[in-house]
Design a protein around this motif. Structure first.
Motif, mmCIF file in Angstrom:
data_model
loop_
_atom_site.group_PDB
_atom_site.id
_atom_site.type_symbol
_atom_site.label_atom_id
_atom_site.label_comp_id
_atom_site.label_asym_id
_atom_site.label_seq_id
_atom_site.Cartn_x
_atom_site.Cartn_y
_atom_site.Cartn_z
ATOM 1 N N ARG A 123 0.831 -1.193 0.000
ATOM 2 C CA ARG A 123 0.000 0.000 0.000
ATOM 3 C C ARG A 123 0.874 1.254 0.000
ATOM 4 N NH1 ARG A 123 -3.050 -3.048 -1.690
ATOM 5 N NH2 ARG A 123 -5.093 -3.652 -0.896
ATOM 6 N N ASN A 124 0.330 2.301 -0.565
ATOM 7 C CA ASN A 124 1.069 3.570 -0.630
ATOM 8 C C ASN A 124 0.122 4.689 -0.945
ATOM 9 O OD1 ASN A 124 1.776 4.140 -3.930
ATOM 10 N ND2 ASN A 124 1.204 2.042 -3.370
ATOM 11 N N ASP A 125 0.102 5.686 -0.069
ATOM 12 C CA ASP A 125 -0.648 6.914 -0.300
ATOM 13 C C ASP A 125 -0.192 7.917 0.757
ATOM 14 O OD1 ASP A 125 -2.798 8.793 -1.204
ATOM 15 O OD2 ASP A 125 -3.364 7.002 -2.320
ATOM 16 N N ILE A 126 -0.878 9.034 0.882
ATOM 17 C CA ILE A 126 -0.373 10.091 1.763
ATOM 18 C C ILE A 126 -1.392 10.470 2.826
ATOM 19 C CG2 ILE A 126 1.154 11.046 0.014
ATOM 20 C CD1 ILE A 126 -0.991 13.223 -0.491
ATOM 21 N N ASN A 175 4.970 0.637 0.038
ATOM 22 C CA ASN A 175 5.846 1.117 -1.026
ATOM 23 C C ASN A 175 6.227 2.559 -0.705
ATOM 24 O OD1 ASN A 175 6.483 2.535 -3.549
ATOM 25 N ND2 ASN A 175 5.857 0.671 -4.598
ATOM 26 N N PRO A 176 7.526 2.895 -0.774
ATOM 27 C CA PRO A 176 7.995 4.192 -0.268
ATOM 28 C C PRO A 176 8.098 5.302 -1.297
ATOM 29 C CG PRO A 176 9.886 2.843 -0.798
ATOM 30 C CD PRO A 176 8.644 2.037 -1.204
ATOM 31 N N TYR A 177 7.529 5.147 -2.490
ATOM 32 C CA TYR A 177 7.728 6.155 -3.539
ATOM 33 C C TYR A 177 7.289 7.550 -3.097
ATOM 34 C CZ TYR A 177 8.148 8.018 -8.291
ATOM 35 O OH TYR A 177 8.528 8.746 -9.389
ATOM 36 N N LEU A 178 6.322 7.644 -2.169
ATOM 37 C CA LEU A 178 5.789 8.951 -1.759
ATOM 38 C C LEU A 178 6.491 9.550 -0.550
ATOM 39 C CD1 LEU A 178 3.007 7.006 -2.643
ATOM 40 C CD2 LEU A 178 2.296 9.356 -3.003
ATOM 41 N N GLY A 179 7.541 8.884 -0.068
ATOM 42 C CA GLY A 179 8.291 9.431 1.056
ATOM 43 C C GLY A 179 7.589 9.251 2.393
ATOM 44 N N ALA A 180 8.064 9.987 3.387
ATOM 45 C CA ALA A 180 7.602 9.819 4.768
ATOM 46 C C ALA A 180 6.093 9.993 4.918
ATOM 47 C CB ALA A 180 8.329 10.814 5.677
ATOM 48 N N ASP A 181 5.483 10.843 4.088
ATOM 49 C CA ASP A 181 4.030 11.041 4.184
ATOM 50 C C ASP A 181 3.277 9.726 4.010
ATOM 51 O OD1 ASP A 181 4.320 13.839 4.395
ATOM 52 O OD2 ASP A 181 4.353 14.071 2.218
ATOM 53 N N GLY A 182 3.880 8.783 3.301
ATOM 54 C CA GLY A 182 3.231 7.507 3.061
ATOM 55 C C GLY A 182 3.600 6.443 4.072
#
Lengths: 299, 299
Positions: free
Chosen positions: A104-107, A133-140
């Motif tokens: 999962r990945n979102d902000i 999944n870390p593509y969105l950085g710490a917000d995710g």
């Protein structure tokens, strides 16, 4: 609230086996006695669930960690998601550490909604660890890490995936001399710094593919408090000797996933019952992996 | 089989509005007449679905694209996933282009299982476009692109996300002089090269946040055949003037998502009925966005 990394270490120690049994259960994997009577999604998913239950009940003395890959359930729509939810519930009820492989990945609030679904006790897909999944950085990541701390759960963040084309992004050299996956490793270590258990590992882990022995050995040293979830063993090509570098000298720090090699073991050994064949493969795999890291420790 | 980018362009042209209405429907957003009678997941999800249906029926002359964020459904477990599936089905039945915002990512057969769930006609979550995360490289994209080609569907790949911490990975400078998001933009252009429709855009799009006007303008030039899905308008801070660079000189090439600003419009204008308030905000947004790119075209 016990740290999830500590609960994971205890579960592995109880059976001396750092294997995660991958429940990527597919219709074509089902032993004859679980064959669906028709090809409706409802019937196939009922059979998958019946098989998962029998497998969980029959493997408990050999394996204590399971990883459930949601994609193979989602492809059947609502009956599949129902079987996924029920498999997670059943695994936890039987005393397994259950990893939901959902990436999962979102902000922000959206990531918080996912975290609630997987890492809160009342979530519909409540599990011990979820992959992200870390593509969105710490917000995710932070919304997951917060609930992991609150409820004694954990997460595994993709760092260096097992597949060949992972290098297209993950192995790109950065201007600062690191590769992208090394940057991610440093971020994951940082994100997990507040959730280190008494076993020395954090509830924020990393996904590190077994197919990259040199890189995984270097990552083990680079992120000494980060537990690894290691895909790529067996059907994807990696063997026990490739895994030694994922473990610490005490044999801790990693759990190795195997899906097809366990779920399809009965197809390779038709002379055995399906459960016996799966158990034999689990024993073989345990020896293969632990021989690998015992050898690593001796060197 | 009509290309999904062409179907999208037609849908936008039919109402002169490049807005995607974001159905991130949450309990706290529901107008009074859709208030749940109790706080069970079943009842809340039934009310969310009833509201989504009324919204879809009431907005069709103003908006023709919807984006459904799965996290806000998944947080309710199975009743939520049922509402998610039904919302996608209903949106397509009513003639909307339905984007499932799921950010799925995995490899090979596993990615194929996700692709089947979202992009095949018989999938349980069949939609027009699904969002995907590119951390795993081409192995995670090709299974989606293949079904997109086969069934006239599409995908949007995360490139430059709207959130502040996206920069931790996406804005890292690479040794070759590009930034990570520019590398991803080049890969996405490449992956979509075989699926360009008669409108000049591919069925493989990119997620590019409205919160980065300079970067989105540069990306528009860098990937001239890649349609953008643009989050970050409204509640996340971006306004119409920030969006001009996402569009081509003809006003094509982008669809702009707005969720909270539409779903919560009735809370800001209690003197109007909930649908009237939502419609007024949609009209305001359409003028704001199209004024932005008309101005861009004049300059």
């Amino acid at each position: 609230m016990q740290n999830a990394a500590d609960r994971l270490a205890s579960a592995i120690a109880a059976v001396g086996n750092p294997t995660a049994m991958g429940l990527d259960t597919q219709r074509g994997h089902l032993p004859a006695e679980f064959a669906p009577r028709d090809e409706s999604a409802q019937e196939i998913c009922a059979c998958i669930l019946r098989y998962n239950r029998a497998l969980l009940e029959g493997m408990h003395d050999l394996v204590r960690v399971v990883k459930v890959q949601v994609a193979y359930y989602e492809m059947y729509g609502l009956p599949g998601i129902t079987a996924f939810s029920e498999t997670l519930r059943l695994a936890r009820e039987l005393g397994y550490i259950a990893i939901a492989d959902c990436k999962r990945n979102d902000i922000g609030a959206t990531a918080g909604a996912y975290a609630k679904a997987y890492l809160s006790p009342e979530g519909g897909f409540s599990c011990d660890f979820v992959t992200v999944n870390p593509y969105l950085g710490a917000d995710g990541i932070k919304p997951f890490a917060e609930l992991a701390g609150e409820y004694g759960r954990g997460l595994y963040v993709l760092v260096k995936t097992s597949n060949p084309s992972g290098v297209e992004l993950q192995d790109q050299p950065l201007a600062d001399g690191r590769k992208v996956y090394e940057l991610m490793a440093d971020l994951v270590s940082h994100w997990g710094g507040g959730l280190i258990g008494s076993c020395g590992y954090s509830a924020v882990g990393a996904v590190v593919g077994a197919t990259w022995p040199a890189e995984s050995t270097a990552l083990r040293a680079r992120m000494p408090h980060t537990p690894f979830l290691v895909p790529g063993y067996g059907a994807q090509g990696a063997a026990g000797k490739d895994l030694a570098g994922c473990f610490d000298p005490n044999g801790g720090g990693a759990v190795v996933n195997a899906s097809r090699s366990l779920l399809c073991a009965h197809q390779k050994r038709p002379e055995l019952g399906w459960l016996e064949a799966t158990r034999a493969e689990a024993v073989r795999m345990r020896e293969d992996i632990t021989a690998g890291f015992r050898k690593g420790a001796d060197e």
